[in-house]
Structure formats: structure tokens, C-alpha cells
Design a protein around this motif. Sequence first.
Motif, PDB file in Angstrom:
ATOM      1  N   VAL A 189       0.834  -1.206   0.000  1.00 28.96           N
ATOM      2  CA  VAL A 189       0.000   0.000   0.000  1.00 28.96           C
ATOM      3  C   VAL A 189       0.867   1.253   0.000  1.00 28.96           C
ATOM      4  CG1 VAL A 189      -1.628   1.346   1.381  1.00 28.96           C
ATOM      5  CG2 VAL A 189      -1.998  -1.103   1.060  1.00 28.96           C
ATOM      6  N   LEU A 190       1.907   1.263   0.813  1.00 22.20           N
ATOM      7  CA  LEU A 190       2.782   2.434   0.854  1.00 22.20           C
ATOM      8  C   LEU A 190       3.477   2.657  -0.484  1.00 22.20           C
ATOM      9  CD1 LEU A 190       4.414   2.124   4.393  1.00 22.20           C
ATOM     10  CD2 LEU A 190       2.447   3.490   3.713  1.00 22.20           C
ATOM     11  N   ARG A 191       3.834   1.569  -1.148  1.00 21.42           N
ATOM     12  CA  ARG A 191       4.483   1.698  -2.454  1.00 21.42           C
ATOM     13  C   ARG A 191       3.497   2.183  -3.519  1.00 21.42           C
ATOM     14  NH1 ARG A 191       5.875  -3.350  -3.188  1.00 21.42           N
ATOM     15  NH2 ARG A 191       4.054  -3.811  -4.503  1.00 21.42           N
ATOM     16  N   ASP A 192       2.300   1.595  -3.528  1.00 16.64           N
ATOM     17  CA  ASP A 192       1.350   1.892  -4.603  1.00 16.64           C
ATOM     18  C   ASP A 192       0.618   3.221  -4.397  1.00 16.64           C
ATOM     19  OD1 ASP A 192       2.121  -0.531  -5.607  1.00 16.64           O
ATOM     20  OD2 ASP A 192       0.289  -1.607  -5.014  1.00 16.64           O
ATOM     21  N   ALA A 193       0.217   3.512  -3.171  1.00 12.95           N
ATOM     22  CA  ALA A 193      -0.576   4.719  -2.913  1.00 12.95           C
ATOM     23  C   ALA A 193       0.298   5.935  -2.609  1.00 12.95           C
ATOM     24  CB  ALA A 193      -1.540   4.481  -1.751  1.00 12.95           C
ATOM     25  N   ALA A 194       1.534   5.705  -2.176  1.00 15.20           N
ATOM     26  CA  ALA A 194       2.476   6.779  -1.840  1.00 15.20           C
ATOM     27  C   ALA A 194       1.844   7.828  -0.921  1.00 15.20           C
ATOM     28  CB  ALA A 194       3.003   7.445  -3.115  1.00 15.20           C
ATOM     29  N   PRO A 195       1.299   7.404   0.215  1.00 13.97           N
ATOM     30  CA  PRO A 195       0.686   8.383   1.124  1.00 13.97           C
ATOM     31  C   PRO A 195       1.742   9.272   1.758  1.00 13.97           C
ATOM     32  CG  PRO A 195       0.819   6.249   2.190  1.00 13.97           C
ATOM     33  CD  PRO A 195       1.265   6.038   0.773  1.00 13.97           C
ATOM     34  N   ARG A 196       1.345  10.510   2.050  1.00 11.90           N
ATOM     35  CA  ARG A 196       2.289  11.429   2.699  1.00 11.90           C
ATOM     36  C   ARG A 196       2.522  11.018   4.143  1.00 11.90           C
ATOM     37  NH1 ARG A 196       6.088  13.495   3.740  1.00 11.90           N
ATOM     38  NH2 ARG A 196       6.742  15.677   3.773  1.00 11.90           N
ATOM     39  N   ILE A 197       1.484  10.491   4.798  1.00  7.80           N
ATOM     40  CA  ILE A 197       1.553  10.086   6.200  1.00  7.80           C
ATOM     41  C   ILE A 197       0.975   8.689   6.339  1.00  7.80           C
ATOM     42  CG2 ILE A 197       0.804  10.628   8.572  1.00  7.80           C
ATOM     43  CD1 ILE A 197       0.350  13.468   7.732  1.00  7.80           C
ATOM     44  N   ALA A 198       1.489   7.933   7.300  1.00  7.11           N
ATOM     45  CA  ALA A 198       0.856   6.685   7.746  1.00  7.11           C
ATOM     46  C   ALA A 198       0.701   6.779   9.260  1.00  7.11           C
ATOM     47  CB  ALA A 198       1.694   5.471   7.374  1.00  7.11           C
ATOM     48  N   TYR A 199      -0.471   6.401   9.747  1.00  5.58           N
ATOM     49  CA  TYR A 199      -0.768   6.492  11.179  1.00  5.58           C
ATOM     50  C   TYR A 199      -0.964   5.090  11.738  1.00  5.58           C
ATOM     51  CZ  TYR A 199      -3.564   7.221  15.419  1.00  5.58           C
ATOM     52  OH  TYR A 199      -4.054   7.187  16.701  1.00  5.58           O
ATOM     53  N   VAL A 200      -0.194   4.754  12.797  1.00  8.55           N
ATOM     54  CA  VAL A 200      -0.308   3.429  13.396  1.00  8.55           C
ATOM     55  C   VAL A 200      -0.347   3.539  14.917  1.00  8.55           C
ATOM     56  CG1 VAL A 200       0.882   2.261  11.487  1.00  8.55           C
ATOM     57  CG2 VAL A 200       2.203   3.064  13.447  1.00  8.55           C
ATOM     58  N   VAL A 201      -1.044   2.595  15.538  1.00 11.67           N
ATOM     59  CA  VAL A 201      -1.062   2.455  17.003  1.00 11.67           C
ATOM     60  C   VAL A 201      -0.464   1.086  17.300  1.00 11.67           C
ATOM     61  CG1 VAL A 201      -2.449   2.561  19.104  1.00 11.67           C
ATOM     62  CG2 VAL A 201      -3.180   3.818  17.064  1.00 11.67           C
ATOM     63  N   ALA A 202       0.846   1.030  17.454  1.00 13.52           N
ATOM     64  CA  ALA A 202       1.555  -0.243  17.589  1.00 13.52           C
ATOM     65  C   ALA A 202       1.475  -0.823  18.988  1.00 13.52           C
ATOM     66  CB  ALA A 202       3.016  -0.074  17.177  1.00 13.52           C
ATOM     67  N   ASP A 203       1.117  -0.001  19.980  1.00 13.26           N
ATOM     68  CA  ASP A 203       1.077  -0.441  21.376  1.00 13.26           C
ATOM     69  C   ASP A 203      -0.371  -0.608  21.818  1.00 13.26           C
ATOM     70  OD1 ASP A 203       4.022  -0.174  22.084  1.00 13.26           O
ATOM     71  OD2 ASP A 203       3.591   1.856  21.396  1.00 13.26           O
ATOM     72  N   PHE A 204      -0.834  -1.850  21.893  1.00 10.83           N
ATOM     73  CA  PHE A 204      -2.200  -2.158  22.317  1.00 10.83           C
ATOM     74  C   PHE A 204      -3.197  -1.321  21.517  1.00 10.83           C
ATOM     75  CE2 PHE A 204       0.525  -2.796  26.139  1.00 10.83           C
ATOM     76  CZ  PHE A 204       0.572  -4.175  26.037  1.00 10.83           C
ATOM     77  N   HIS A 205      -3.206  -1.656  20.257  1.00  9.62           N
ATOM     78  CA  HIS A 205      -3.957  -0.950  19.219  1.00  9.62           C
ATOM     79  C   HIS A 205      -5.400  -0.698  19.618  1.00  9.62           C
ATOM     80  CE1 HIS A 205      -6.439  -1.212  15.458  1.00  9.62           C
ATOM     81  NE2 HIS A 205      -5.553  -0.324  15.065  1.00  9.62           N
ATOM     82  N   ASN A 206      -5.855   0.501  19.334  1.00 14.73           N
ATOM     83  CA  ASN A 206      -7.241   0.889  19.552  1.00 14.73           C
ATOM     84  C   ASN A 206      -7.967   0.830  18.204  1.00 14.73           C
ATOM     85  OD1 ASN A 206      -9.663   2.096  20.305  1.00 14.73           O
ATOM     86  ND2 ASN A 206      -8.735   3.955  21.130  1.00 14.73           N
ATOM     87  N   PRO A 207      -8.915  -0.140  17.996  1.00 15.88           N
ATOM     88  CA  PRO A 207      -9.684  -0.822  19.030  1.00 15.88           C
ATOM     89  C   PRO A 207      -9.324  -2.280  19.313  1.00 15.88           C
ATOM     90  CG  PRO A 207     -10.864  -0.947  16.964  1.00 15.88           C
ATOM     91  CD  PRO A 207      -9.597  -0.195  16.674  1.00 15.88           C
ATOM     92  N   THR A 208      -8.418  -2.912  18.568  1.00 13.79           N
ATOM     93  CA  THR A 208      -8.288  -4.373  18.644  1.00 13.79           C
ATOM     94  C   THR A 208      -7.469  -4.854  19.828  1.00 13.79           C
ATOM     95  OG1 THR A 208      -6.278  -4.501  17.289  1.00 13.79           O
ATOM     96  CG2 THR A 208      -8.400  -4.464  16.122  1.00 13.79           C
ATOM     97  N   GLY A 209      -6.609  -4.001  20.399  1.00  9.45           N
ATOM     98  CA  GLY A 209      -5.735  -4.423  21.488  1.00  9.45           C
ATOM     99  C   GLY A 209      -4.471  -5.120  21.034  1.00  9.45           C
ATOM    100  N   ALA A 210      -4.220  -5.188  19.723  1.00  9.33           N
ATOM    101  CA  ALA A 210      -3.039  -5.882  19.205  1.00  9.33           C
ATOM    102  C   ALA A 210      -1.760  -5.147  19.597  1.00  9.33           C
ATOM    103  CB  ALA A 210      -3.128  -5.997  17.685  1.00  9.33           C
ATOM    104  N   LEU A 211      -0.678  -5.915  19.701  1.00 12.92           N
ATOM    105  CA  LEU A 211       0.625  -5.383  20.067  1.00 12.92           C
ATOM    106  C   LEU A 211       1.643  -5.807  19.016  1.00 12.92           C
ATOM    107  CD1 LEU A 211       2.498  -3.975  22.182  1.00 12.92           C
ATOM    108  CD2 LEU A 211       2.773  -6.236  23.245  1.00 12.92           C
ATOM    109  N   ALA A 212       2.223  -4.844  18.305  1.00 13.19           N
ATOM    110  CA  ALA A 212       3.218  -5.151  17.278  1.00 13.19           C
ATOM    111  C   ALA A 212       4.529  -5.574  17.921  1.00 13.19           C
ATOM    112  CB  ALA A 212       3.448  -3.929  16.387  1.00 13.19           C
ATOM    113  N   ASP A 213       5.158  -6.610  17.374  1.00  9.15           N
ATOM    114  CA  ASP A 213       6.442  -7.048  17.920  1.00  9.15           C
ATOM    115  C   ASP A 213       7.584  -6.262  17.277  1.00  9.15           C
ATOM    116  OD1 ASP A 213       6.985  -8.218  15.401  1.00  9.15           O
ATOM    117  OD2 ASP A 213       6.236 -10.181  16.041  1.00  9.15           O
ATOM    118  N   ASP A 214       8.797  -6.524  17.752  1.00 18.57           N
ATOM    119  CA  ASP A 214       9.956  -5.773  17.272  1.00 18.57           C
ATOM    120  C   ASP A 214      10.126  -5.911  15.762  1.00 18.57           C
ATOM    121  OD1 ASP A 214      10.875  -4.547  19.588  1.00 18.57           O
ATOM    122  OD2 ASP A 214      12.112  -6.254  20.187  1.00 18.57           O
ATOM    123  N   ASP A 215       9.953  -7.122  15.245  1.00 18.89           N
ATOM    124  CA  ASP A 215      10.162  -7.328  13.809  1.00 18.89           C
ATOM    125  C   ASP A 215       9.131  -6.564  12.995  1.00 18.89           C
ATOM    126  OD1 ASP A 215      11.492  -8.787  11.575  1.00 18.89           O
ATOM    127  OD2 ASP A 215       9.478  -9.640  11.336  1.00 18.89           O
TER     128      ASP A 215
END
Length: 499
Positions: free
Chosen positions: A249-275
Motif C-alpha cells: 500500500v505504501l508503495r502503490d498509494a504513496a501516502p504522505r503520512i501513515a498512522y499506526v497504534v503499535a502499542d495495544f492498538h485501539n480498538p483491537t488491542g493488538a501489540l506489534a512485535d519488534d520485527d
Amino acid sequence: MAQWTSAVGAGQLARLLGSQQDRPAGPGTRRPPAYRALADGIRLLVLEGRVPVAARLPAERELALALTVSRTTVAAAYEALRAEGFLESRRGAGSWTAVPAGNPLPARGLEPLPPEALGSVIDLGCAALPAPEPWLTRAVQGALEELPPYAHTHGDYPAGLPALRAMIAERYTARGIPTMPEQIMVTTGAMGAIDAICHLFGGRGERIAVESPSYANILQLMREAGARLVPVAMAEGLTGWDVDRWRQVLRDAAPRIAYVVADFHNPTGALADDDQRRRLVDAARSAGTVLVADETMSELWLDDDVEMPRPVCAFDPAGSTVITVGSASKAFWAGMRIGWVRAAPDVIRSLVAARAYADLGTPVLEQLAVNWLFSTGGWEQAVTVRREQARQNRDELVAAVRRELPGWEFEVPRGGLTLWVRTGGLSGSRLAEAGERVGVRVPSGPRFGVDGAFEGYVRLPFTVGGAVAEEAAVRLAAAARLVENGGVGGGEPPRTFVA
């Protein structure tokens, strides 16, 4: 002169209507006539805020073609909406959405329920806990003691109080991320931080990549700023991020900004790992996209054995790709409207310069209170209590929902403040409307998506526990029965609607 301020195309309205999933009717359940179902669907979209008030609807013939129904069906639906106060029309100007007199406009956000309504309605709309005492009182008292020297100044600190900027920088450095005060700007909450970033990098018409689902109020803030949202689907469960999909998506859409909640994501509660974090940063860097990492939930791990990954900005040592947003609102108290941005010094300078045309600065007293918490150890003590409270609420709410609504599905997150629930085929929007009738306020899934996604979900926050959590689950079950039995959608609208 036309009374409408925007327009909804026939194809767009058909897609929004198609996203409203209904459970198949059970034995003895009567389905409403086609015109009634169409009127109910449009009415619900207005109440949800997914179709704005004063939006011009398609002509009857256009909508009939898009929905493959007869024009008579559309005409009857429009007439029903006019009779209920949800549609106004004038010859030559068309028809546009409205709300009946006495109904508040849908705000399309997750505003807190007014305090005077808390006695009769259980509020599951706002993912925020009451203030932790005695630390709030102590922090304010400490701030008052430090206030006199600042009271002799003009009181405007566009970058934030120097003492607080230095303290926040020191805390990042202690986490292994060397940071100077010049890399910090104090804001009025995380929302103020995101708003400033969007105006600097994401002007009207700019693309912004967002997780799908994502935090509803941030999505609406970006829409109001004129951004074009590019959703990137989350992976199933609490593993969260499909980084290969993000890279594409970042390659094809070339957005100026990407917004992420990597720490206990709102609303799902997911937690991104180091990788996942490392690969997200690499993908954003390759695409020339600014990655905004919202870490407002980062200190809210609820299980003792959770090993927190490194901050997202740890994988951007040059500081050219990642902008980090933090806040006291979730970990401490939402009434403490203090947030901050960590970024490269030149970005901070640009944000501070633009602030002259916005809010000029953040209130001094609240900054002093947060600085007192950070400098005395009060923050760590208060957040420890906050975790214990949220953990207990989580466990009690989960038990109550499993008992009262065994057909609803979810994974229990190990941190954060929210539970993302699949509602067994019921429409989340109709559940939210039914909840208003039975005294429980719950946000439906589409608030957290783009263009009608997640109709089969609701978000439940860990803000109530004990008997209140049990009663909330009982009321949710009552709302589910209303939806299953067709008791929502037709006839009189609910007396109140809080978005």
C-alpha cells in the motif's frame, strides 16, 4: 437556494447500505417491507453520522438503479423518512438528510457522555477511566506551588514548558532512545498532536494510510482536515499487522503520512512485535512516507508477563521517518489534556511555528502537574494503580459478556483499554441504536473503519467492572434481542442519540 451542504452519490449510498449486515430472520420473525428496510437503513446511516446531516441524497431513479429495486420502493422510503423528520425536500432542490426536532446532531465521534446522564446510562463509548487519586490532587497541588514564577510571564509556551520538554526527553533517553528537549513539543492531548502533524504534512487532498480498523476520533479528525484515507487491513487476531500488505500500500498509494497504534492498538488491542515495527519503519522509509506512531497506550500492559517491544522510533535512529505521539490521557487521566510529539528538531520547529495560528500553546498549570508526576515518581505509582484497575475491569467485563452473549467472539488483549468484539452476525450500528433504548451506550464497528467497514463489530472498553460490568452485559444482551426480533429501525426514533 439549496438547503444541502454536501451530496451522497447513488453508488456510495448503495455501498453504505450494503455494509449493514442483518442476521437472517428466525422462525416467526417478519421482515419489514422493502421500502421500510430502505428507510431504516438510510435513517441509521444518518444517526451513525456516516451520512452527514444536510447531505443531498440521490434522485429516486438513480438510487433505484444502484440498488436494483423499483423506483416506487425508493419513493416510498423517501416519503417515510420525510414523515419521520429525517428527510427534507423541495421541488427543484432535491432531498437532503435532516434530524427530527429535539434530536442532537450525530457527532460521528466518541464524545464522553454528559455527567448528568451517567446515572441512567452505562457509558461504554469512551475508553477512559476516572482520575487516579490521590495522585491527581497531589499533582495539582505541586503544580500550584511551582506556578508563581510562570504567572509573571505572558504564559504562552508554543513548544511547551522547558522543564517538561526536558523531562519528556529524559524519559525517552531512559528507554534507550537518545532525545534532546529540542525534539519535543508539548501539545493539548494526543488529538492536538495529530491535528498539528496532519496540518503540517497532510494538507487537503493528501493521502494518509491508516490501520483498518483504527481509532475513530483520529479518523474523523483526518476526514475533517480533508485527507484521503487509505485503509490497510489488520491481520486476524492480536498479531495485528500484515507488513507485506503495508509495504504494498505504501508503495502503490504513496501516502504522505501513515498512522499506526503499535502499542495495544485501539480498538483491537493488538501489540506489534519488534520485527513488525522494524519492517513498518523500513517500508515507510522506502516509500518516503512519514510514519506517525501513536503510543498513548504504551504503558498500559495488563498482564505481568508482557514483554514490551522497543518503541517504533527506536528503529529510526536518523529521525527522518518516525514521528511519535504520546499522552497522559490514557495512562493517567483524560482530563489531563497533555500530549507531546517527539520528532526531528526541524519538524518540531515547523510544528511550533505553525502553532502561532492555532492554539498558541498548552495550559501551564496542567504541564506543571504532569512534570510534578514525572519528577516525583507519582506517575509510576498512579499508572501501576491504573493497570490494576483496568486489568480487573477487563476480566470482569470479559466474564460478563461471555456469560450473557456466548455467541459473540473476541480475543482478550493483554493490554490497552478496549475489547474488539464480533457480534455474531448482528449489525453493530443497530446494536448501538438499540443500546440507547435499553440504557447502554456502545460504539459500533463502522466508526473505526473507512466507508462502512466492520458493521459486524462493536468496541467495549475496560471502563466498568463489578456489578456495572454485569449490568452492561445484561443490557447489551437485551439490545441484541431487540435487533434479532426486528425491534430497531422502524417506527419512532429513540428519544436520545449520543454519538
